[in-house]
Motif scaffolding. Structure first.
Motif, PDB file in Angstrom:
ATOM      1  N   ALA A 107      70.769  -5.655  88.549  1.00 36.70           N
ATOM      2  CA  ALA A 107      70.472  -6.547  87.273  1.00 36.70           C
ATOM      3  C   ALA A 107      69.695  -7.787  87.698  1.00 36.70           C
ATOM      4  O   ALA A 107      70.351  -8.779  87.755  1.00 36.70           O
ATOM      5  CB  ALA A 107      71.566  -6.860  86.279  1.00 36.70           C
ATOM      6  N   GLN A 108      68.444  -7.736  88.143  1.00 42.92           N
ATOM      7  CA  GLN A 108      67.853  -9.014  88.275  1.00 42.92           C
ATOM      8  C   GLN A 108      66.233  -8.880  88.056  1.00 42.92           C
ATOM      9  O   GLN A 108      65.718  -7.827  87.988  1.00 42.92           O
ATOM     10  CB  GLN A 108      68.070  -9.337  89.843  1.00 42.92           C
ATOM     11  N   PRO A 109      65.605  -9.943  87.838  1.00 41.27           N
ATOM     12  CA  PRO A 109      66.126 -11.346  88.240  1.00 41.27           C
ATOM     13  C   PRO A 109      67.014 -11.728  86.813  1.00 41.27           C
ATOM     14  O   PRO A 109      67.001 -10.967  85.937  1.00 41.27           O
ATOM     15  CB  PRO A 109      64.868 -12.154  87.826  1.00 41.27           C
ATOM     16  N   ALA A 110      67.949 -12.664  86.933  1.00 43.22           N
ATOM     17  CA  ALA A 110      68.924 -12.827  85.797  1.00 43.22           C
ATOM     18  C   ALA A 110      68.307 -13.851  85.010  1.00 43.22           C
ATOM     19  O   ALA A 110      67.781 -14.919  85.476  1.00 43.22           O
ATOM     20  CB  ALA A 110      70.494 -13.322  86.401  1.00 43.22           C
ATOM     21  N   PRO A 111      68.704 -13.712  83.457  1.00 49.20           N
ATOM     22  CA  PRO A 111      68.095 -15.044  82.709  1.00 49.20           C
ATOM     23  C   PRO A 111      69.075 -16.110  83.166  1.00 49.20           C
ATOM     24  O   PRO A 111      70.521 -15.923  83.128  1.00 49.20           O
ATOM     25  CB  PRO A 111      68.347 -14.600  81.306  1.00 49.20           C
ATOM     26  N   TRP A 112      68.510 -17.417  82.939  1.00 51.67           N
ATOM     27  CA  TRP A 112      69.240 -18.596  83.125  1.00 51.67           C
ATOM     28  C   TRP A 112      68.871 -19.510  82.425  1.00 51.67           C
ATOM     29  O   TRP A 112      68.060 -19.659  81.829  1.00 51.67           O
ATOM     30  CB  TRP A 112      69.188 -18.900  84.805  1.00 51.67           C
ATOM     31  N   VAL A 113      69.962 -20.531  82.135  1.00 51.03           N
ATOM     32  CA  VAL A 113      69.410 -21.875  81.394  1.00 51.03           C
ATOM     33  C   VAL A 113      70.051 -23.024  82.061  1.00 51.03           C
ATOM     34  O   VAL A 113      71.139 -23.048  82.558  1.00 51.03           O
ATOM     35  CB  VAL A 113      70.163 -21.893  80.015  1.00 51.03           C
ATOM     36  N   ILE A 114      69.303 -24.053  82.335  1.00 46.25           N
ATOM     37  CA  ILE A 114      69.946 -25.274  82.814  1.00 46.25           C
ATOM     38  C   ILE A 114      69.332 -26.526  81.928  1.00 46.25           C
ATOM     39  O   ILE A 114      68.383 -26.596  81.400  1.00 46.25           O
ATOM     40  CB  ILE A 114      69.334 -25.575  84.361  1.00 46.25           C
ATOM     41  N   VAL A 115      70.347 -27.272  81.389  1.00 51.11           N
ATOM     42  CA  VAL A 115      70.243 -28.537  80.586  1.00 51.11           C
ATOM     43  C   VAL A 115      71.034 -29.670  81.378  1.00 51.11           C
ATOM     44  O   VAL A 115      71.958 -29.626  81.828  1.00 51.11           O
ATOM     45  CB  VAL A 115      70.705 -28.211  79.147  1.00 51.11           C
ATOM     46  N   GLY A 116      70.200 -30.826  81.527  1.00 49.72           N
ATOM     47  CA  GLY A 116      70.747 -32.013  82.096  1.00 49.72           C
ATOM     48  C   GLY A 116      70.037 -33.282  81.869  1.00 49.72           C
ATOM     49  O   GLY A 116      69.037 -33.347  81.203  1.00 49.72           O
ATOM     50  N   ASP A 117      70.640 -34.376  82.626  1.00 52.98           N
ATOM     51  CA  ASP A 117      69.956 -35.642  82.620  1.00 52.98           C
ATOM     52  C   ASP A 117      69.924 -36.031  83.903  1.00 52.98           C
ATOM     53  O   ASP A 117      70.048 -35.308  84.944  1.00 52.98           O
ATOM     54  CB  ASP A 117      70.471 -36.500  81.527  1.00 52.98           C
ATOM     55  N   GLY A 118      69.725 -37.400  84.292  1.00 51.22           N
ATOM     56  CA  GLY A 118      69.547 -37.936  85.391  1.00 51.22           C
ATOM     57  C   GLY A 118      70.647 -38.107  86.475  1.00 51.22           C
ATOM     58  O   GLY A 118      70.897 -38.313  87.502  1.00 51.22           O
ATOM     59  N   ARG A 119      71.912 -37.578  85.563  1.00 51.21           N
ATOM     60  CA  ARG A 119      73.068 -37.775  86.167  1.00 51.21           C
ATOM     61  C   ARG A 119      74.138 -36.620  86.131  1.00 51.21           C
ATOM     62  O   ARG A 119      75.226 -36.339  86.926  1.00 51.21           O
ATOM     63  CB  ARG A 119      74.102 -39.035  85.500  1.00 51.21           C
ATOM     64  N   ILE A 120      74.060 -35.425  85.321  1.00 49.59           N
ATOM     65  CA  ILE A 120      74.607 -34.181  85.302  1.00 49.59           C
ATOM     66  C   ILE A 120      73.787 -33.039  84.753  1.00 49.59           C
ATOM     67  O   ILE A 120      72.809 -33.475  84.307  1.00 49.59           O
ATOM     68  CB  ILE A 120      75.822 -34.459  84.434  1.00 49.59           C
ATOM     69  N   VAL A 142      67.069 -36.201  78.344  1.00 48.81           N
ATOM     70  CA  VAL A 142      67.832 -34.706  78.428  1.00 48.81           C
ATOM     71  C   VAL A 142      66.770 -33.963  78.683  1.00 48.81           C
ATOM     72  O   VAL A 142      65.735 -33.859  77.917  1.00 48.81           O
ATOM     73  CB  VAL A 142      68.485 -34.603  77.350  1.00 48.81           C
ATOM     74  N   LYS A 143      66.858 -32.857  79.452  1.00 47.94           N
ATOM     75  CA  LYS A 143      65.776 -31.925  79.819  1.00 47.94           C
ATOM     76  C   LYS A 143      66.198 -30.509  79.720  1.00 47.94           C
ATOM     77  O   LYS A 143      67.435 -30.094  80.227  1.00 47.94           O
ATOM     78  CB  LYS A 143      64.997 -32.258  80.977  1.00 47.94           C
ATOM     79  N   LEU A 144      65.363 -29.514  79.159  1.00 46.24           N
ATOM     80  CA  LEU A 144      65.923 -28.008  78.877  1.00 46.24           C
ATOM     81  C   LEU A 144      64.740 -27.221  80.044  1.00 46.24           C
ATOM     82  O   LEU A 144      63.640 -27.773  79.959  1.00 46.24           O
ATOM     83  CB  LEU A 144      65.576 -27.755  77.370  1.00 46.24           C
ATOM     84  N   TYR A 145      65.601 -26.296  80.567  1.00 48.90           N
ATOM     85  CA  TYR A 145      64.839 -25.477  81.352  1.00 48.90           C
ATOM     86  C   TYR A 145      65.378 -23.922  81.189  1.00 48.90           C
ATOM     87  O   TYR A 145      66.680 -23.873  81.005  1.00 48.90           O
ATOM     88  CB  TYR A 145      65.021 -25.747  82.927  1.00 48.90           C
ATOM     89  N   THR A 146      64.499 -23.013  81.096  1.00 52.09           N
ATOM     90  CA  THR A 146      65.178 -21.589  80.720  1.00 52.09           C
ATOM     91  C   THR A 146      64.039 -20.761  81.425  1.00 52.09           C
ATOM     92  O   THR A 146      63.004 -20.842  81.735  1.00 52.09           O
ATOM     93  CB  THR A 146      65.292 -21.343  79.497  1.00 52.09           C
ATOM     94  N   SER A 147      64.854 -19.333  81.763  1.00 50.57           N
ATOM     95  CA  SER A 147      64.031 -18.421  82.322  1.00 50.57           C
ATOM     96  C   SER A 147      63.083 -17.747  81.599  1.00 50.57           C
ATOM     97  O   SER A 147      62.027 -17.088  82.005  1.00 50.57           O
ATOM     98  CB  SER A 147      65.087 -17.204  82.829  1.00 50.57           C
ATOM     99  N   ASP A 148      63.131 -18.155  80.030  1.00 52.11           N
ATOM    100  CA  ASP A 148      62.211 -17.821  79.243  1.00 52.11           C
ATOM    101  C   ASP A 148      60.919 -18.299  79.302  1.00 52.11           C
ATOM    102  O   ASP A 148      59.719 -17.987  78.859  1.00 52.11           O
ATOM    103  CB  ASP A 148      62.785 -18.025  77.538  1.00 52.11           C
ATOM    104  N   MET A 149      60.685 -19.662  80.014  1.00 47.26           N
ATOM    105  CA  MET A 149      59.606 -20.194  80.508  1.00 47.26           C
ATOM    106  C   MET A 149      58.616 -19.269  81.023  1.00 47.26           C
ATOM    107  O   MET A 149      58.920 -18.625  81.974  1.00 47.26           O
ATOM    108  CB  MET A 149      59.690 -21.578  81.044  1.00 47.26           C
ATOM    109  N   ALA A 150      57.474 -19.283  80.656  1.00 50.65           N
ATOM    110  CA  ALA A 150      56.377 -18.408  81.352  1.00 50.65           C
ATOM    111  C   ALA A 150      56.394 -18.314  82.778  1.00 50.65           C
ATOM    112  O   ALA A 150      55.983 -17.223  83.342  1.00 50.65           O
ATOM    113  CB  ALA A 150      55.016 -18.665  80.836  1.00 50.65           C
ATOM    114  N   ASN A 151      56.399 -19.355  83.492  1.00 59.43           N
ATOM    115  CA  ASN A 151      56.078 -19.357  84.732  1.00 59.43           C
ATOM    116  C   ASN A 151      57.449 -19.886  85.623  1.00 59.43           C
ATOM    117  O   ASN A 151      57.088 -20.550  86.534  1.00 59.43           O
ATOM    118  CB  ASN A 151      54.939 -20.123  85.168  1.00 59.43           C
TER     119      ASN A 151
END
Length: 405
Positions: free
Chosen positions: A198-211, A5-14
């Protein structure tokens, strides 16, 4: 430590930026699904008492609970080669360091070492220019359904699932079909990106290898009058946890809005069961074509947004102060129908009063979720163009520890 399971967010520095420019969602999905992002050279890698510490110069996207890929370790204590590969970040003591747990021996590890944010491990078999792409899970045990993304519409992108594809514009088994999608010939529906003002927009993606699941706040722009409009909704694409004992090769879902923009807040979401805009390619019997489903909680009312449901009263519970959780499932009908498949990683809240809590706050799991971290995302039935309050918004939780399967 599990890294599926992996977490990604626009809060990440780059992190990649999500804007209303054509192709910005494609660039984000490329980075998250197949490539990873933010390659950084490491100045030191040491282990002490089961904790590995990485250091670098400048900034990096690593945050707690995200997964990084370590590469280039060629020397160090016995077993040093096992330091290469995926690692789940535990802490980030400074902008230029992070830690992760390891069973490798204490000492300094050497080589031309790099890290990057790990991708989910999906593939991109077809594309056309910068604004059309098709993705699918690389896991051979998955349903191997395709997600076609047309990111040429500015503030929203059009998505459709497909059973087969031979090029970016040709394939069979579309879900949703043209008839289910306002007569667009290619079928499909919409995901919001960023509104023009209103951009860039904050985003979050969480998933695994299948969803994977996608949450965007299209009306937010840092430093603007929209700064607090962090409301969004959670949609996804990929394989569910099938409940049919013999298996369900069509238990793949795509949740979409009926139209572009912010006027369809609960359509095709996994945080509310008020619409059947979550599409699976066929019925559980394996016959027919695109099949609309509701995403409903095992505990709670089917229609309300998670965290706006009074089934178990307000949060915190007046009896014990607890936050109550429920799994969600896909079903042909919102009530009185057998669950077809569970939604992995998503926890619904059959209580109200959650809209005033911190967006992207972390909760500790209890009971069967003990030891897991749950990420809270603000959601609403009233659309993204407003400030969240306990009266107009709720919350959906995502398990960012895993595994989901």
């Amino acid at each position: 430590m599990d890294t599926s399971v992996k977490l990604y967010t626009s809060d990440m520095a780059n992190a990649p930026a999500l804007t209303n420019a054509n192709g910005s969602l494609i660039a984000l999905l490329d980075a998250v699904l197949k490539d990873g992002f933010d390659v950084k050279s490491i100045t030191s890698l040491t282990v002490a008492a089961g904790v590995a510490t990485l250091a670098w110069t400048g900034s990096h996207s690593a945050i707690p609970h995200a997964v990084i890929v370590v590469a280039g370790v060629t020397g160090g204590p016995e077993g040093f080669a096992d330091m290469n590969g995926e690692q789940k970040v535990q802490t980030k003591p400074s902008a230029s360091s992070c830690t992760f747990l390891t069973s490798l021996p204490d000492g300094a590890y050497t080589g031309t070492i790099t890290i990057k944010i790990a991708p989910l491990g999906w593939e991109k078999p077809f594309s056309s220019g910068a604004d059309k792409a098709a993705y699918r899970s690389a896991d051979l045990e998955s349903t191997r359904m395709f997600l076609r993304v047309d990111d040429s519409y500015g503030t929203s992108a059009r998505l459709v699932g497909m059973e087969t594809m031979t090029d970016i514009d040709t394939g069979t088994g579309r879900f949703p079909t043209s008839a289910q999608a306002a007569s667009f010939a290619e079928g499909g529906g919409w995901w919001p990106k960023a509104e023009a003002g209103a951009q860039p927009a904050p985003w979050v993606i969480v998933g695994d290898g299948r969803i994977f699941f996608y949450h965007a706040s299209p009306y937010v722009s840092n430093g603007s009058a929209y700064n607090g409009y962090i409301i969004g909704n959670l949609r996804g694409f990929g394989d569910l946890i099938a409940l049919r004992p013999g298996g369900d090769p069509y238990a793949c879902m795509l949740g979409v809005q009926q139209g572009p923009g912010g006027s369809y807040p609960t359509y095709g979401t996994v945080d509310a069961g008020s619409s059947n805009m979550n599409f699976l390619p066929r019925d559980w019997t394996g016959v027919g074509s695109s099949h609309p489903n509701y995403c409903v909680p095992y505990t709670g009312s089917p229609n309300p947004v998670s965290g706006m449901d009074n089934t178990l009263g307000a949060f915190p519970s007046r009896i014990d102060g607890s936050l109550r959780l429920s799994r969600r499932f896909m079903s042909q009908y919102p009530l009185g129908d057998a669950p077809r498949a569970d939604v992995p990683g998503v926890l619904s809240i059959p209580q109200s009063g959650l809209g005033g809590l911190e967006h992207k706050g972390l909760f500790d799991g209890t009971e069967d979720l003990a030891g897991r971290k749950l990420l809270g995302l603000i959601v609403s039935s009233g659309g993204p163009g407003q400030l969240p309050t306990p009266g107009n918004a709720g919350m959906i939780l995502l398990d960012v520890t895993g595994p989901w399967r």
